[in-house]
Design an enzyme around this catalytic site. Structure first.
Site: not given
Ligand code: 13P
Length: 255
Positions: A9, A11, A94, A96, A166, A172, A213
């Protein structure tokens, strides 16, 4: 047997030029990883150029979101028909999007149905926030997200989609969940809820990823867990060598 699945992803990262460079850096390495379903999810503007580079490879393409309507007066939105011109997958719900853009279980559900209508495989994300975890609500939150997000689907549809667990506090932050704890949530809460709603066979057929992560140094520990079938990778998917290493770990260690 569930085929391991690793998705990147990206982002809100990578211009077209940067996307082309990243794909060119990882293309050979990723194609050399056998026995794993591999998917790249660039931002919308990257779908067309990345699709062109992935044509003829065994690497799939996904969007990170979409609207549920086919077309219409929805300024700034992208429809399932448009996504399906390039992609085979779409990330939905997601954290976010839930946190910053008002995504709810109801809108996720509309999008999941729209994805199936357009032959897109949804990658549906669920997970609890730190506050919810500390308040002892992890199970209730995830159960609600699975139930709400997948409402009205057939068992066959559910068996064919991908879920991603997640934990929001692990995204992150560099603070991954422990593999054992992530597996417990996936097994007891996610597969448990799926079994109650759609039957045990369906619950065992669904691929469930861990996200939060995931890095080359910890990926194998997650993949060794019996109920975790792969990863949804954020930051490490922006580095060609790291993403290839994670995909390779899935090939080597998927439990
Ligand atoms: P990170 O791997 O940067 O923690 O992000 C995970 C994520 O949100 C994947 O959709």
């Amino acid at each position: 047997m569930r085929t391991p699945f690793v998705a990147g992803n990206w982002k809100m990262h990578k211009t077209v030029e940067e996307a082309r460079l990243l794909v060119s850096e990882m293309l050979d390495g990723l194609q050399a990883v056998a026995g794993v379903e591999k998917v790249l999810c660039p931002p919308f503007t990257g779908l067309l150029p990345v699709a062109a580079m992935l044509a003829g490879t065994d690497i799939g393409l996904g969007a990170q979101n979409m609207h549920w309507e086919e077309e219409g007066a929805f300024t700034g939105e992208v429809s399932p028909r448009m996504v399906a011109e390039f992609a085979q997958f779409v990330i939905l719900g997601h954290s976010e999007r839930r946190a910053y853009f008002g995504e709810t279980d109801e809108t996720v559900n509309k999008k999941v149905h729209a994805a199936f209508k357009h032959n897109l495989t949804p990658i549906v994300c669920v997970g609890e926030t730190l506050e919810e975890r500390e308040a002892g609500q992890t199970e209730a939150v995830i159960r609600r997200q699975v139930e709400g997000g997948l409402a009205g689907l057939t068992s066959e549809q559910v068996a064919s989609l991908v879920l991603a667990y997640e934990p929001v506090w692990a995204i992150g932050t560099g603070k991954a969940a422990t593999p054992e704890e992530a597996n417990r949530v996936v097994k007891d809460v996610i597969r448990g809820t799926l079994a109650a709603l759609f039957g045990e066979e369906t619950a065992q057929a669904v691929r469930v990823l861990y996200g939060g992560s995931v890095k080359p140094h910890n990926a194998a520990e997650f993949f060794a867990q019996p109920d975790i079938d792969g990863a949804l990778v954020g930051g490490a998917s922006l580095k060609a060598d790291q993403f290839v290493a994670i995909a390779q770990a899935a090939a080597d260690t998927a439990g």
